[in-house]
Motif scaffolding. Structure first.
Motif: not given
Length: 353
Positions: A122, A124, A157, A159-160, A187
């Motif tokens: 996870k 990000e 995610t 955002t990642g 996500s």
């Protein structure tokens, strides 16, 4: 912002010098096991020689009340096992969990000399890698580890994905990135409960045809992960690190698993996760170039000489671009042949035909 001149200096006094280039070692399959499971732990010595990477998993598949048992189990296994040419990795718990810090403190201090890569879930942004980077340097110095432990990020995610380029270039420790489709689906609020693979509802349909436009129209299932995987591969290639497909959750559907792994291989991935022994053979097959392809690549390289100009081989034009493509295949074959005697013999036999 740090000066580029400082990028390859240790982040702690006494820590090992960061690597300037990720060492390429065959990693066609990253085989996951639960080190807190006694039955799985007992099989490690037998499984280790059959895989490129063995990963002790401490994260999602391990229940909260078994986290400490899994961590201590990994320490015992690593201390008692000679892994030979097989890499030992671990997936720690996410950085926002109550277990991640103890994972790093314990593993680096107890078995840091045996750990090749730490997989961080996870991730990000670059800040997550910077945190792990500095902490690892401090722990390596304290434990007198002589070579840096590398870091692998999981892209799971939204955002990642948005920050994948900066993640890939965040540290000299970065070894690679894996696609994590299940958490990424959650996500993004994607409407699939599958772990990797396609979805029958994600499709395109051919145009109406027939005299009145009512003839049956063929549909074609599409790949939910193509965009993300391609973007991840580009980010990894741009920063000299390695891209991987993640898990394929339907253990029984070996055909679809092979298809998904092959798509990832053709797109540029060097390996995938294996969650069950049946997937080890699939990954080994898919992420190893076929002997006929290797023989063709070597034929082109030989005909091209210094790699400039153009030649015709069997009615097909080959130039500097195809020469570079063939070098990719040939170099991978060389690396795999050095580890796998069966492949070495198969490649040699194909060249003689």
């Amino acid at each position: 912002m740090r000066s580029p001149k400082d990028f390859f200096r240790p982040l702690a006094v006494g820590a090992p010098t960061p690597v300037r280039e990720v060492p390429f070692r065959p990693s066609r399959m990253i085989h996951f096991f639960d080190p807190g499971n006694e039955k799985m732990a007992a099989k490690v010595p037998a499984i280790a020689p059959t895989v490129d990477v063995l990963l002790g998993n401490l994260e999602d598949a391990v229940a909260a009340d078994r986290k400490e048992a899994a961590r201590s189990g990994l320490v015992k296994i690593a201390q008692a096992t000679d892994f030979g040419n097989t890499q030992l990795w671990t997936r720690i718990n996410s950085l926002d969990s109550p277990w991640a810090l103890d994972d790093l403190l314990t593993l680096v201090g107890e078995i840091g000399d045996k750990l090749d890569v730490i997989m961080v879930p996870k991730v990000e942004g670059a800040e997550d890698i910077h945190y792990v980077d500095r902490l690892l340097a401090q722990l390596e110095a304290k434990a007198q580890i002589r070579r840096p432990i590398l870091v692998h990020a999981i892209l799971e995610t939204a955002t990642g994905v948005a920050n994948v380029e900066e993640i890939a270039g965040a540290s000299p420790r970065m070894q690679g990135i894996s696609l994590g489709p299940a958490d990424l689906a959650a996500s993004r609020r994607m409407k699939t409960t599958r772990v990797g693979g396609g979805h029958p509802g994600y499709l395109v349909r051919e145009d109406p045809h027939g005299a009145d436009g009512t003839a049956p129209r063929a549909t074609f299932q599409q790949d939910l992960w193509h965009y993300t995987l391609a973007r991840m591969v580009d980010a990894c290639a741009a920063h000299g690190i390695l891209p991987y497909y993640g898990p394929f959750g339907d253990i029984k559907d070996t055909t679809a698993c092979e298809d998904q792994f092959r798509n990832a291989f053709l797109l540029g991935c060097v390996g995938a996760w294996s969650l069950h022994p049946v997937q080890i053979a699939i990954a080994k097959k898919v992420f190893s170039p076929a002997p006929a392809d290797v023989a063709w690549a070597r034929r082109v390289i030989e005909a091209m000489g210094d790699g400039t100009g153009a030649v015709m081989i069997d009615g097909k034009m080959q130039d500097d671009a195809t020469y570079k493509q063939c070098q990719v295949v040939a170099e991978l074959a060389d690396a795999l042949a050095a580890r796998d005697p069966e492949l070495r013999d198969a490649y040699a036999a194909a060249e003689k035909e």
